[in-house]
Design a protein around this motif. Structure first.
Motif, PDB file in Angstrom:
ATOM      1  N   ARG A   3     -21.027   2.462  -4.602  1.00 10.67           N
ATOM      2  CA  ARG A   3     -19.888   1.738  -3.437  1.00 10.67           C
ATOM      3  C   ARG A   3     -18.424   1.875  -5.051  1.00 10.67           C
ATOM      4  O   ARG A   3     -18.251   1.248  -6.271  1.00 10.67           O
ATOM      5  N   THR A   4     -17.207   2.900  -4.081  1.00  8.40           N
ATOM      6  CA  THR A   4     -16.043   2.262  -5.484  1.00  8.40           C
ATOM      7  C   THR A   4     -15.436   1.101  -4.982  1.00  8.40           C
ATOM      8  O   THR A   4     -15.664   0.564  -4.273  1.00  8.40           O
ATOM      9  N   ARG A   5     -15.277   0.403  -6.654  1.00  6.46           N
ATOM     10  CA  ARG A   5     -14.597  -0.897  -6.581  1.00  6.46           C
ATOM     11  C   ARG A   5     -13.549  -1.015  -5.634  1.00  6.46           C
ATOM     12  O   ARG A   5     -12.990   0.345  -6.050  1.00  6.46           O
ATOM     13  N   PRO A   6     -13.256  -2.337  -5.429  1.00  4.68           N
ATOM     14  CA  PRO A   6     -11.787  -2.767  -4.139  1.00  4.68           C
ATOM     15  C   PRO A   6     -11.160  -1.997  -5.104  1.00  4.68           C
ATOM     16  O   PRO A   6      -9.762  -1.573  -4.439  1.00  4.68           O
ATOM     17  N   GLY A   7     -10.536  -2.282  -6.400  1.00  9.24           N
ATOM     18  CA  GLY A   7      -9.704  -2.344  -6.516  1.00  9.24           C
ATOM     19  C   GLY A   7      -8.811  -0.533  -6.748  1.00  9.24           C
ATOM     20  O   GLY A   7      -7.665  -0.801  -6.133  1.00  9.24           O
ATOM     21  N   PHE A   8      -9.613   0.315  -6.313  1.00 13.52           N
ATOM     22  CA  PHE A   8      -9.488   1.402  -6.543  1.00 13.52           C
ATOM     23  C   PHE A   8      -9.151   2.416  -5.536  1.00 13.52           C
ATOM     24  O   PHE A   8      -9.046   3.537  -4.767  1.00 13.52           O
ATOM     25  N   ALA A   9      -9.759   1.415  -3.984  1.00 11.54           N
ATOM     26  CA  ALA A   9      -9.211   1.783  -3.040  1.00 11.54           C
ATOM     27  C   ALA A   9      -7.856   3.028  -2.202  1.00 11.54           C
ATOM     28  O   ALA A   9      -7.681   3.287  -1.600  1.00 11.54           O
ATOM     29  N   GLU A  10      -6.751   2.119  -2.309  1.00 11.65           N
ATOM     30  CA  GLU A  10      -5.434   2.390  -2.260  1.00 11.65           C
ATOM     31  C   GLU A  10      -5.097   3.429  -3.467  1.00 11.65           C
ATOM     32  O   GLU A  10      -4.342   4.836  -2.713  1.00 11.65           O
ATOM     33  N   VAL A  11      -5.461   3.887  -4.520  1.00 14.03           N
ATOM     34  CA  VAL A  11      -5.829   5.138  -5.721  1.00 14.03           C
ATOM     35  C   VAL A  11      -6.598   6.522  -4.500  1.00 14.03           C
ATOM     36  O   VAL A  11      -6.167   7.189  -4.749  1.00 14.03           O
ATOM     37  N   ILE A  12      -7.410   5.839  -4.503  1.00 14.69           N
ATOM     38  CA  ILE A  12      -7.952   7.055  -3.545  1.00 14.69           C
ATOM     39  C   ILE A  12      -7.453   7.175  -1.682  1.00 14.69           C
ATOM     40  O   ILE A  12      -7.188   8.524  -2.254  1.00 14.69           O
ATOM     41  N   LYS A  13      -6.797   6.436  -1.679  1.00 12.68           N
ATOM     42  CA  LYS A  13      -5.910   6.773   0.130  1.00 12.68           C
ATOM     43  C   LYS A  13      -4.960   7.550  -0.397  1.00 12.68           C
ATOM     44  O   LYS A  13      -4.763   8.779   0.851  1.00 12.68           O
ATOM     45  N   VAL A  14      -4.215   7.259  -1.436  1.00 16.83           N
ATOM     46  CA  VAL A  14      -3.082   7.976  -1.849  1.00 16.83           C
ATOM     47  C   VAL A  14      -3.617  10.081  -2.082  1.00 16.83           C
ATOM     48  O   VAL A  14      -2.928  10.490  -1.839  1.00 16.83           O
ATOM     49  N   ALA A  15      -4.565   9.618  -3.262  1.00 11.50           N
ATOM     50  CA  ALA A  15      -4.773  10.585  -4.089  1.00 11.50           C
ATOM     51  C   ALA A  15      -5.392  12.358  -2.501  1.00 11.50           C
ATOM     52  O   ALA A  15      -5.055  13.496  -2.423  1.00 11.50           O
ATOM     53  N   ALA A  16      -6.338  11.203  -1.755  1.00 11.71           N
ATOM     54  CA  ALA A  16      -7.185  12.426  -1.167  1.00 11.71           C
ATOM     55  C   ALA A  16      -6.017  12.123   0.927  1.00 11.71           C
ATOM     56  O   ALA A  16      -6.409  12.688   0.988  1.00 11.71           O
ATOM     57  N   ASN A  17      -4.725  11.307   0.674  1.00  9.24           N
ATOM     58  CA  ASN A  17      -4.127  11.347   1.759  1.00  9.24           C
ATOM     59  C   ASN A  17      -4.522  11.313   2.892  1.00  9.24           C
ATOM     60  O   ASN A  17      -4.894  12.231   3.930  1.00  9.24           O
ATOM     61  N   LEU A  18      -5.460   9.966   3.114  1.00 11.71           N
ATOM     62  CA  LEU A  18      -6.884   9.870   4.464  1.00 11.71           C
ATOM     63  C   LEU A  18      -6.078   9.117   4.568  1.00 11.71           C
ATOM     64  O   LEU A  18      -5.660   7.589   3.693  1.00 11.71           O
ATOM     65  N   PRO A  19      -6.836   7.968   6.218  1.00 12.93           N
ATOM     66  CA  PRO A  19      -6.458   6.917   6.350  1.00 12.93           C
ATOM     67  C   PRO A  19      -7.362   5.977   5.456  1.00 12.93           C
ATOM     68  O   PRO A  19      -8.412   6.468   5.438  1.00 12.93           O
ATOM     69  N   GLU A  20      -7.218   4.773   6.076  1.00 15.30           N
ATOM     70  CA  GLU A  20      -7.620   3.868   5.411  1.00 15.30           C
ATOM     71  C   GLU A  20      -9.294   3.539   6.024  1.00 15.30           C
ATOM     72  O   GLU A  20      -9.191   3.886   6.962  1.00 15.30           O
ATOM     73  N   PRO A  21     -10.505   4.111   5.667  1.00 15.18           N
ATOM     74  CA  PRO A  21     -11.828   3.385   5.965  1.00 15.18           C
ATOM     75  C   PRO A  21     -12.221   2.428   6.717  1.00 15.18           C
ATOM     76  O   PRO A  21     -12.983   2.839   7.444  1.00 15.18           O
ATOM     77  N   ARG A  22     -11.763   1.652   6.368  1.00 18.23           N
ATOM     78  CA  ARG A  22     -12.539   0.395   7.220  1.00 18.23           C
ATOM     79  C   ARG A  22     -11.499   0.201   7.970  1.00 18.23           C
ATOM     80  O   ARG A  22     -10.409  -0.044   7.508  1.00 18.23           O
ATOM     81  N   MET A  23     -12.295  -0.993   9.095  1.00 18.81           N
ATOM     82  CA  MET A  23     -11.547  -1.340   9.705  1.00 18.81           C
ATOM     83  C   MET A  23     -10.531  -2.591   9.474  1.00 18.81           C
ATOM     84  O   MET A  23     -11.539  -3.757   8.527  1.00 18.81           O
ATOM     85  N   GLU A  24      -8.951  -3.252   9.418  1.00 17.50           N
ATOM     86  CA  GLU A  24      -8.226  -3.931   9.343  1.00 17.50           C
ATOM     87  C   GLU A  24      -9.291  -5.463  10.531  1.00 17.50           C
ATOM     88  O   GLU A  24      -8.943  -5.143  11.811  1.00 17.50           O
ATOM     89  N   LEU A  25      -9.902  -6.539   9.297  1.00 16.02           N
ATOM     90  CA  LEU A  25     -10.479  -7.206  11.358  1.00 16.02           C
ATOM     91  C   LEU A  25      -8.884  -8.606  11.022  1.00 16.02           C
ATOM     92  O   LEU A  25      -8.405  -9.335   9.945  1.00 16.02           O
ATOM     93  N   GLY A  26      -8.141  -9.095  12.034  1.00 14.46           N
ATOM     94  CA  GLY A  26      -7.688  -9.927  12.530  1.00 14.46           C
ATOM     95  C   GLY A  26      -8.112 -11.291  12.539  1.00 14.46           C
ATOM     96  O   GLY A  26      -9.266 -11.272  12.352  1.00 14.46           O
ATOM     97  N   PRO A  27      -7.727 -12.172  12.561  1.00 18.98           N
ATOM     98  CA  PRO A  27      -8.304 -13.630  12.688  1.00 18.98           C
ATOM     99  C   PRO A  27      -9.629 -13.836  13.982  1.00 18.98           C
ATOM    100  O   PRO A  27     -10.390 -14.267  13.724  1.00 18.98           O
ATOM    101  N   PHE A  28      -8.586 -12.644  14.996  1.00 22.99           N
ATOM    102  CA  PHE A  28     -10.123 -12.776  16.407  1.00 22.99           C
ATOM    103  C   PHE A  28     -10.549 -12.152  16.361  1.00 22.99           C
ATOM    104  O   PHE A  28     -12.096 -12.091  16.676  1.00 22.99           O
TER     105      PHE A  28
END
Length: 202
Positions: A78-103
């Motif tokens: 899998r892609t290292r976390p540090g490159f997630a934003e790079v992939i998102k910008v290059a592919a113009n795709l939404p963040e693939p993982r659901m962001e989890l809030g405290p609740f």
């Protein structure tokens, strides 16, 4: 698989080792889900020390944008976390993982530690009903799934965690869930869970 040479006995030892590593890497690269030991063993020789091959592959991948992770009872590239934003910008795709809030994190932790758990069971833990849409979002993110029917009256559905949950949190199995001290460090003490529950509008 007829004619497929697993042992590669005709090759010199070093070349045979490199070919086994390339086969393992190819299988992991092609799979979107963690690959188990049995599947990887089918492409290398019977005497091949698979764990050592994986260790060498992990070392070889150091410095690359991808990493080898042992999760959900198998291995995954899998892609290292540090490159997630790079992939998102290059592919113009939404963040693939659901962001989890405290609740959401607290609900997920409750299911992980008490599964199979009904929605009523979640309400007992948090002192309020957990919104159905929150559970739907966790299901859509492949973090939870329907479990067996509860033996309680009405046989309500239960919820359990998934292989996606294990992969998301770098867990090999549910036995790798952190203990209470680690939960405290992660902000998941009972008091903090209660606070998270009180802060959600439901």
């Amino acid at each position: 698989m007829s004619g497929f040479d697993r042992d590669l006995a005709a090759l010199p030892p070093e070349q045979r080792w490199r070919e086994w590593m390339r086969r393992v890497e190819a299988v992991l690269f092609a799979s979107q889900a963690p690959v188990g030991r049995e599947a990887l063993a089918r492409v290398v020789g019977e005497g091949a020390p698979l764990e050592l091959l994986l260790d060498d592959l992990r070392v070889e991948m150091e410095g690359r944008p991808c990493e080898l992770a042992q999760v959900a009872g198998g291995w995954q590239m899998r892609t290292r976390p540090g490159f997630a934003e790079v992939i998102k910008v290059a592919a113009n795709l939404p963040e693939p993982r659901m962001e989890l809030g405290p609740f959401e994190t607290a609900v997920l932790a409750a299911i992980a530690y008490h599964q199979p758990l009904t929605r009523a069971g979640l309400a007992d833990i948090f002192g309020k009903e957990v919104p159905r849409d929150l559970l739907s979002r966790l299901r859509a993110a492949d973090l939870i799934a329907p479990g067996p029917r509860s033996p309680s009256p009405g046989a309500p559905y239960t919820y359990v965690t998934t292989q996606g949950f294990l992969a998301r949190f770098d867990l090999g199995t549910l036995d790798d869930l952190p203990d209470r001290e680690a939960l405290t460090d992660a902000g998941l003490t009972r008091e903090q869970v209660d606070e998270a529950a009180g802060g959600d509008d439901g």
